[in-house]
Design a protein around this motif. Structure first.
Motif, PDB file in Angstrom:
ATOM      1  N   MET A   1       0.847  -1.198   0.000  1.00  0.00           N
ATOM      2  CA  MET A   1       0.000   0.000   0.000  1.00  0.00           C
ATOM      3  C   MET A   1       0.877   1.241   0.000  1.00  0.00           C
ATOM      4  O   MET A   1       1.896   1.301   0.679  1.00  0.00           O
ATOM      5  CB  MET A   1      -0.941  -0.016   1.221  1.00  0.00           C
ATOM      6  N   SER A   2       0.480   2.235  -0.764  1.00  0.00           N
ATOM      7  CA  SER A   2       1.213   3.489  -0.801  1.00  0.00           C
ATOM      8  C   SER A   2       1.125   4.183   0.548  1.00  0.00           C
ATOM      9  O   SER A   2       0.097   4.173   1.218  1.00  0.00           O
ATOM     10  CB  SER A   2       0.625   4.410  -1.877  1.00  0.00           C
ATOM     11  N   HIS A   3       2.240   4.804   0.956  1.00  0.00           N
ATOM     12  CA  HIS A   3       2.261   5.582   2.191  1.00  0.00           C
ATOM     13  C   HIS A   3       2.519   7.031   1.792  1.00  0.00           C
ATOM     14  O   HIS A   3       3.587   7.581   2.008  1.00  0.00           O
ATOM     15  CB  HIS A   3       3.316   5.045   3.137  1.00  0.00           C
ATOM     16  N   ARG A   4       1.530   7.637   1.196  1.00  0.00           N
ATOM     17  CA  ARG A   4       1.639   8.994   0.713  1.00  0.00           C
ATOM     18  C   ARG A   4       0.553   9.832   1.365  1.00  0.00           C
ATOM     19  O   ARG A   4      -0.548   9.367   1.608  1.00  0.00           O
ATOM     20  CB  ARG A   4       1.511   9.040  -0.813  1.00  0.00           C
ATOM     21  N   ASP A  23     -17.952   7.210   1.151  1.00  0.00           N
ATOM     22  CA  ASP A  23     -17.637   8.539   1.642  1.00  0.00           C
ATOM     23  C   ASP A  23     -16.240   8.584   2.264  1.00  0.00           C
ATOM     24  O   ASP A  23     -15.957   9.390   3.131  1.00  0.00           O
ATOM     25  CB  ASP A  23     -18.692   9.029   2.644  1.00  0.00           C
ATOM     26  N   ASP A  24     -15.350   7.696   1.816  1.00  0.00           N
ATOM     27  CA  ASP A  24     -13.938   7.759   2.189  1.00  0.00           C
ATOM     28  C   ASP A  24     -13.123   7.253   1.004  1.00  0.00           C
ATOM     29  O   ASP A  24     -12.812   6.063   0.895  1.00  0.00           O
ATOM     30  CB  ASP A  24     -13.663   6.926   3.439  1.00  0.00           C
ATOM     31  N   ILE A  25     -12.804   8.148   0.099  1.00  0.00           N
ATOM     32  CA  ILE A  25     -12.184   7.737  -1.149  1.00  0.00           C
ATOM     33  C   ILE A  25     -10.668   7.582  -1.053  1.00  0.00           C
ATOM     34  O   ILE A  25     -10.060   7.031  -1.964  1.00  0.00           O
ATOM     35  CB  ILE A  25     -12.511   8.735  -2.282  1.00  0.00           C
ATOM     36  N   VAL A  26     -10.068   8.046   0.038  1.00  0.00           N
ATOM     37  CA  VAL A  26      -8.604   8.059   0.106  1.00  0.00           C
ATOM     38  C   VAL A  26      -8.001   6.661   0.013  1.00  0.00           C
ATOM     39  O   VAL A  26      -7.071   6.433  -0.773  1.00  0.00           O
ATOM     40  CB  VAL A  26      -8.125   8.810   1.363  1.00  0.00           C
ATOM     41  N   PRO A  27      -8.451   5.663   0.793  1.00  0.00           N
ATOM     42  CA  PRO A  27      -7.845   4.330   0.664  1.00  0.00           C
ATOM     43  C   PRO A  27      -7.964   3.763  -0.746  1.00  0.00           C
ATOM     44  O   PRO A  27      -7.011   3.150  -1.257  1.00  0.00           O
ATOM     45  CB  PRO A  27      -8.630   3.484   1.667  1.00  0.00           C
ATOM     46  N   THR A  28      -9.113   3.965  -1.391  1.00  0.00           N
ATOM     47  CA  THR A  28      -9.291   3.476  -2.755  1.00  0.00           C
ATOM     48  C   THR A  28      -8.372   4.217  -3.716  1.00  0.00           C
ATOM     49  O   THR A  28      -7.788   3.618  -4.627  1.00  0.00           O
ATOM     50  CB  THR A  28     -10.752   3.635  -3.196  1.00  0.00           C
ATOM     51  N   GLY A  56     -12.520  13.110  -8.807  1.00  0.00           N
ATOM     52  CA  GLY A  56     -11.074  13.270  -8.646  1.00  0.00           C
ATOM     53  C   GLY A  56     -10.408  12.221  -7.790  1.00  0.00           C
ATOM     54  O   GLY A  56      -9.318  12.455  -7.262  1.00  0.00           O
ATOM     55  N   ARG A  57     -11.014  11.044  -7.690  1.00  0.00           N
ATOM     56  CA  ARG A  57     -10.438  10.014  -6.818  1.00  0.00           C
ATOM     57  C   ARG A  57      -9.034   9.610  -7.260  1.00  0.00           C
ATOM     58  O   ARG A  57      -8.106   9.565  -6.437  1.00  0.00           O
ATOM     59  CB  ARG A  57     -11.350   8.787  -6.791  1.00  0.00           C
ATOM     60  N   THR A  58      -8.861   9.312  -8.525  1.00  0.00           N
ATOM     61  CA  THR A  58      -7.527   8.959  -9.013  1.00  0.00           C
ATOM     62  C   THR A  58      -6.616  10.171  -9.020  1.00  0.00           C
ATOM     63  O   THR A  58      -5.422  10.077  -8.706  1.00  0.00           O
ATOM     64  CB  THR A  58      -7.616   8.358 -10.421  1.00  0.00           C
ATOM     65  N   ALA A  59      -7.174  11.320  -9.339  1.00  0.00           N
ATOM     66  CA  ALA A  59      -6.376  12.550  -9.408  1.00  0.00           C
ATOM     67  C   ALA A  59      -5.700  12.862  -8.080  1.00  0.00           C
ATOM     68  O   ALA A  59      -4.512  13.233  -8.053  1.00  0.00           O
ATOM     69  CB  ALA A  59      -7.259  13.719  -9.841  1.00  0.00           C
ATOM     70  N   ILE A  60      -6.418  12.724  -6.971  1.00  0.00           N
ATOM     71  CA  ILE A  60      -5.827  13.121  -5.692  1.00  0.00           C
ATOM     72  C   ILE A  60      -4.629  12.240  -5.344  1.00  0.00           C
ATOM     73  O   ILE A  60      -3.654  12.715  -4.758  1.00  0.00           O
ATOM     74  CB  ILE A  60      -6.867  13.130  -4.555  1.00  0.00           C
ATOM     75  N   ALA A  61      -4.678  10.969  -5.727  1.00  0.00           N
ATOM     76  CA  ALA A  61      -3.531  10.101  -5.478  1.00  0.00           C
ATOM     77  C   ALA A  61      -2.358  10.479  -6.378  1.00  0.00           C
ATOM     78  O   ALA A  61      -1.201  10.489  -5.956  1.00  0.00           O
ATOM     79  CB  ALA A  61      -3.919   8.646  -5.682  1.00  0.00           C
ATOM     80  N   LEU A  62      -2.663  10.820  -7.631  1.00  0.00           N
ATOM     81  CA  LEU A  62      -1.595  11.153  -8.572  1.00  0.00           C
ATOM     82  C   LEU A  62      -0.909  12.468  -8.241  1.00  0.00           C
ATOM     83  O   LEU A  62       0.222  12.706  -8.680  1.00  0.00           O
ATOM     84  CB  LEU A  62      -2.154  11.199  -9.990  1.00  0.00           C
ATOM     85  N   LYS A 237     -10.448 -14.709  -3.881  1.00  0.00           N
ATOM     86  CA  LYS A 237      -9.880 -14.271  -2.621  1.00  0.00           C
ATOM     87  C   LYS A 237      -8.540 -13.563  -2.837  1.00  0.00           C
ATOM     88  O   LYS A 237      -7.757 -13.937  -3.694  1.00  0.00           O
ATOM     89  CB  LYS A 237      -9.678 -15.462  -1.676  1.00  0.00           C
ATOM     90  N   ASN A 238      -8.327 -12.509  -2.018  1.00  0.00           N
ATOM     91  CA  ASN A 238      -7.016 -11.852  -1.938  1.00  0.00           C
ATOM     92  C   ASN A 238      -6.517 -11.358  -3.286  1.00  0.00           C
ATOM     93  O   ASN A 238      -5.340 -11.481  -3.622  1.00  0.00           O
ATOM     94  CB  ASN A 238      -5.981 -12.812  -1.321  1.00  0.00           C
ATOM     95  N   THR A 239      -7.416 -10.769  -4.062  1.00  0.00           N
ATOM     96  CA  THR A 239      -7.002 -10.258  -5.367  1.00  0.00           C
ATOM     97  C   THR A 239      -6.523  -8.807  -5.291  1.00  0.00           C
ATOM     98  O   THR A 239      -5.820  -8.342  -6.178  1.00  0.00           O
ATOM     99  CB  THR A 239      -8.163 -10.323  -6.370  1.00  0.00           C
ATOM    100  N   GLY A 240      -6.964  -8.083  -4.259  1.00  0.00           N
ATOM    101  CA  GLY A 240      -6.586  -6.685  -4.125  1.00  0.00           C
ATOM    102  C   GLY A 240      -7.409  -5.739  -4.977  1.00  0.00           C
ATOM    103  O   GLY A 240      -7.170  -4.535  -4.981  1.00  0.00           O
ATOM    104  N   THR A 241      -8.388  -6.248  -5.691  1.00  0.00           N
ATOM    105  CA  THR A 241      -9.236  -5.405  -6.524  1.00  0.00           C
ATOM    106  C   THR A 241     -10.645  -5.980  -6.562  1.00  0.00           C
ATOM    107  O   THR A 241     -10.830  -7.199  -6.502  1.00  0.00           O
ATOM    108  CB  THR A 241      -8.671  -5.301  -7.961  1.00  0.00           C
ATOM    109  N   GLY A 242     -11.643  -5.105  -6.650  1.00  0.00           N
ATOM    110  CA  GLY A 242     -13.014  -5.565  -6.750  1.00  0.00           C
ATOM    111  C   GLY A 242     -13.365  -5.951  -8.176  1.00  0.00           C
ATOM    112  O   GLY A 242     -13.797  -7.074  -8.444  1.00  0.00           O
TER     113      GLY A 242
END
Length: 251
Positions: A1-4, A23-28, A56-62, A237-242
């Motif tokens: 997981m990114s630690h940014r 209503d918590d987009i940061v982890p995603t 802007g979910r992807t944008a905020i991480a980038l 199981k344990n794929t890391g993606t939905g």
């Protein structure tokens, strides 16, 4: 997981986040960044296009990853998300731009004026190193998806990559749905020979495609599947993606 650390000023408020199911987009957002780097080999200096940028979910991480040589462009048919991103992200990160697409979609913009089958991306040929379409084709009819794939192929640079998500119907997912074990969707409504929906009324709310059909569409558009990462929506199981992820390049 990114630690940014993401600047809290650019995180959309809860009332907008809920349009996109949470209503918590940061982890995603940070998980998506990991996918882009680990599976797509996204470079910090990439010219990045986000098809269906939402709020802007992807944008905020980038913002934590792209450097001064990189840039972000996102477009969406959800006007409230684009407006919020323009007002809150671009002033702080000027290399992040957001465009509104007046495209009709019964799930996000039912009053749009342009049929998705006719929409031309407002960008020059071979403009982007990397294109992402996350949870876009899970809300699109086949002829709409075909046009978007053609447009994505057009604006992708030679040697560029795409990360695209789907709900894919293959032997594993169809068996899981038939057994009804640990599945998030069953897609009971047949839309076409190769396309199914979760909903009889709100068809575009969640749509799945026969995987072999998707691969034919890629080939038709001059695209090549480089890597598949299958999601946990159908009990894996344990794929890391939905959703199921495809890493795609031009032929």
């Amino acid at each position: 997981m990114s630690h940014r650390e993401i600047d809290p000023r650019i995180i959309a408020p809860a009332h907008l986040q809920r349009y996109f199911g949470r209503d918590d987009i940061v982890p995603t957002a940070l998980a998506q960044l990991d996918w882009l780097i680990d599976h797509g080999s996204l470079a910090p200096d990439a010219q990045f296009l986000d098809v269906g940028c939402g709020i802007g979910r992807t944008a905020i991480a980038l913002t934590t990853y792209l450097n001064n040589e990189g840039s972000y462009t996102g477009f969406d048919s959800f006007p409230f998300g684009v407006e919020w991103c323009r007002e809150h992200i671009t002033p702080i990160f000027p290399r992040f731009k957001f465009d509104w697409a007046d495209v009709k979609n019964d799930f996000y913009s039912k009053y749009g004026n342009i049929d998705p089958a006719d929409f031309v991306f407002p960008y020059e040929d071979e403009s982007f190193d990397f294109i992402m379409a996350n949870s876009v084709f899970t809300h699109m009819f086949p002829h709409h998806m075909l046009n978007y794939l053609k447009q994505m192929a057009r604006v992708l640079k030679a040697g560029g990559k795409m990360l695209v998500t789907f709900f894919l119907l293959n032997d594993y997912s169809q068996k899981a749905m038939a057994e009804g074990k640990d599945v998030s969707f069953t897609f009971p409504v047949q839309v076409s020979e190769y396309c199914y929906s979760e909903h009889a009324v709100n068809i575009e709310g969640a749509m799945a495609y026969v995987e072999k059909y998707v691969q034919v569409m890629l080939d038709t558009c001059g695209l090549r599947l480089d890597k598949a990462i299958y999601g946990n929506w159908c009990g894996r199981k344990n794929t890391g993606t939905g959703q199921d992820i495809y890493i795609i390049s031009r032929k």
